[in-house]
Design an enzyme around this catalytic site. Structure first.
Site, short mmCIF file in Angstrom:
data_model
loop_
_atom_site.label_atom_id
_atom_site.label_comp_id
_atom_site.label_asym_id
_atom_site.label_seq_id
_atom_site.Cartn_x
_atom_site.Cartn_y
_atom_site.Cartn_z
N SER A 156 -1.51 105.73 103.70
CA SER A 156 -2.01 106.35 102.52
C SER A 156 -1.68 108.04 102.09
O SER A 156 -1.09 108.15 103.67
CB SER A 156 -3.53 105.56 102.62
OG SER A 156 -4.19 107.18 101.90
N TYR B 120 -11.11 107.61 109.08
CA TYR B 120 -10.03 107.15 108.37
C TYR B 120 -8.59 106.87 107.74
O TYR B 120 -7.13 106.34 108.44
CB TYR B 120 -10.25 106.87 106.56
CG TYR B 120 -9.02 106.57 105.64
CD1 TYR B 120 -9.11 104.96 105.20
CD2 TYR B 120 -8.87 106.94 104.52
CE1 TYR B 120 -8.44 104.33 104.21
CE2 TYR B 120 -7.48 106.62 103.66
CZ TYR B 120 -7.50 104.96 103.68
OH TYR B 120 -6.78 103.92 103.05
#
Length: 248
Positions: free
Chosen positions: A143, A156
């Site tokens: 990401s 995350y």
């Protein structure tokens, strides 16, 4: 030397929606045989039936990526059905954002299990087949948050930084077997990922921001296709992309 997407056998986790579903459609339309893994059996079964009705090769296997044996079954089923595995896309992921002080410990555990262990289990399932073939391509999804850290996203981010570290270690280890590795790091893409955010204030703010700039999941599918399509002697190791409007 092989090149292209046609006739390659591609295993995709998290294939029931979003990035995985878009990639399955995109690659199937270009001649790949796609094997779809996800928890939601009804969704991947419907997608496999839709693709098969259009003349494409597709198979659905219900898979919980936190269960090593289920991931192994997904990959082994692909090899049994199509004779080999050319690509695995370790795509399944969760993003329940929240500040650390809210102590969402169960969500931390789930993110680690899905975002890190799920990738490792995909590698463990595919690697023996690819070593035996002396070819293959392992694509792991990180990401933008695998490159930067923002408040409210620490755990995350940690999982996505870990995916990049694992992938780079893997890249260095699999050179003797002619295996390629790719990390794909998307920015704000329109998917169901924001539905995982249990904290309603965080979810509302994130949705408002993302809705203004998000690009379609087809963008991700095209980046996968680019990496897969290159000839075997070209190893596209990392792709980071964002909406043009995204500052983070």
């Amino acid at each position: 030397m092989s090149q292209g997407i046609e006739n390659k056998v591609v295993v995709i986790t998290g294939a029931s929606s979003g990035l995985g579903e878009a990639t399955a459609r995109h690659l199937a339309e270009r001649g790949a045989s796609v094997v779809l893994g996800a928890r939601r059996a009804d969704r991947i079964a419907a997608l496999a039936e839709e693709l098969s009705a259009k003349g494409h090769k597709a198979k659905a296997v219900q898979t919980e990526v936190t269960d090593r044996h289920q991931v192994k079954n997904l990959v082994d089923t692909a090899v049994d059905a199509f004779g080999r595995i050319d690509v695995i896309l370790n795509n399944a992921g969760l993003m329940p954002l929240a500040p650390l002080e809210r102590l969402k410990v169960d969500e931390w555990d789930r993110m680690i299990d899905v975002n890190i262990k799920g990738v490792l289990y995909g590698i463990a399932a595919a690697l023996p087949h690819m070593k035996a073939q002396k070819s293959g391509h392992i694509i792991n999804v990180s990401s933008v948050y695998g490159h930067v850290v923002d408040p409210g996203a620490a755990v995350y981010c940690a999982t996505k930084f870990a995916v990049r570290a694992l992938s780079e270690g893997l890249r260095k280890e699999v050179k003797p077997y002619n295996i390629r590795t790719t990390i794909i790091s998307p920015g704000a893409v329109s998917t169901e990922l924001l539905e995982h955010i249990s904290e309603k204030d965080i979810q509302a703010g994130t949705k408002e921001f993302v809705s203004k700039i998000a690009i379609s999941a087809d963008t991700f599918a095209r980046t996968v296709a680019f990496a897969v399509n290159e000839p075997d002697d070209v190893d596209i190791n990392e792709i980071l992309f964002r909406p043009t409007a995204q500052p983070v």
